[in-house]
Design a protein around this motif. Structure first.
Motif, short mmCIF file in Angstrom:
data_model
loop_
_atom_site.label_atom_id
_atom_site.label_comp_id
_atom_site.label_asym_id
_atom_site.label_seq_id
_atom_site.Cartn_x
_atom_site.Cartn_y
_atom_site.Cartn_z
N PHE A 149 0.86 -1.18 0.00
CA PHE A 149 0.00 0.00 0.00
C PHE A 149 0.90 1.23 0.00
O PHE A 149 1.84 1.32 0.80
CB PHE A 149 -0.89 0.04 1.25
N TYR A 169 -0.48 -4.88 -5.82
CA TYR A 169 -0.58 -3.45 -5.51
C TYR A 169 -1.78 -2.85 -6.22
O TYR A 169 -2.51 -3.54 -6.93
CB TYR A 169 0.73 -2.73 -5.85
N GLY A 170 -1.99 -1.56 -6.04
CA GLY A 170 -3.18 -0.89 -6.52
C GLY A 170 -3.34 -0.70 -8.01
O GLY A 170 -4.34 -0.15 -8.46
N ILE A 217 -7.27 -2.71 -9.50
CA ILE A 217 -7.70 -1.32 -9.60
C ILE A 217 -9.21 -1.25 -9.84
O ILE A 217 -9.75 -2.04 -10.61
CB ILE A 217 -6.91 -0.60 -10.73
N ARG A 223 -11.64 -4.22 -4.41
CA ARG A 223 -10.20 -4.11 -4.65
C ARG A 223 -9.43 -4.57 -3.43
O ARG A 223 -8.53 -5.41 -3.49
CB ARG A 223 -9.83 -2.67 -5.00
N LYS A 224 -9.76 -3.99 -2.27
CA LYS A 224 -9.03 -4.31 -1.04
C LYS A 224 -9.21 -5.77 -0.64
O LYS A 224 -8.26 -6.41 -0.18
CB LYS A 224 -9.46 -3.38 0.09
N GLU A 231 -6.18 1.69 4.02
CA GLU A 231 -5.81 0.30 3.75
C GLU A 231 -5.05 -0.30 4.94
O GLU A 231 -5.32 -1.43 5.35
CB GLU A 231 -4.96 0.23 2.47
#
Length: 181
Positions: A9, A40-41, A66, A92-93, A115
């Motif tokens: 994050f 990752y994002g 994403i 997403r998370k 996050e």
């Protein structure tokens, strides 16, 4: 527990100090060298881009997650091993959490903090037992850590829950604490 994938994050900006980007790049390279996948994002901006592109350049496996709203803003990275597009930030998370074996947090803002605190809350609720580590680049998180200690002193955060959060100043120390040789 074997760590095969780590969720990172971090900010969608580079920050005011070059060390933030340098440390993100060092983390990306180290993940690739140790054959640990990066989750990752999914963005191609800021520290997110730095960690992802360093991992890719070093031969790493990089998974981006994403939400569609950010794809529509044209920030999705198109050079990843995998890119998952979700309908919401919550989805997403959840996917990032499911796919990872540990969490590392670099400097960031509201989204990064959210996050971090969500995975900490999940652990206190026994939803997962995955390690959570702050990479405290150049003391970035020193005020937050002091605040968490204040919360313990004020009796609103249990010390055992405060102790869940690992803290490292360097990538090497982070890997050592996570048991990555």
């Amino acid at each position: 527990m074997s760590i095969r994938n780590i969720a990172v994050f971090c900010a969608s900006a580079n920050g005011a100090r070059p060390i933030y980007r340098e440390q993100a790049e060092a983390l990306g390279r180290a993940l690739a060298v140790h054959q640990i996948g990066l989750i990752y994002g999914g963005a191609k901006v800021g520290l997110m881009q730095a960690v992802a592109e360093a991992a890719i350049a070093s031969g790493g496996h990089v998974v981006g997650v994403i939400p569609e709203v950010l794809v529509d803003l044209e920030v999705a990275h198109d050079g990843l091993s995998e890119l998952h597009i979700t309908d919401t930030m919550h989805t997403r998370k959840a996917l990032m959490g499911e796919r990872s074996d540990a969490f590392i947090v670099l400097p960031g803002g509201f989204g990064t903090f959210e996050e971090l605190f969500e995975v900490l809350a999940w652990q206190t609720l026994k939803i997962h037992t995955k390690p959570i580590l702050l990479l405290n680049t150049a003391g970035f998180y020193k005020p937050m850590l002091a605040f968490l200690d204040h919360c313990v002193a004020e009796g609103v955060l249990k010390q055992k829950n405060r102790d869940i959060l690992l803290v490292a100043d360097t990538v090497e120390d982070a890997f050592k604490q996570l048991g990555i040789a």
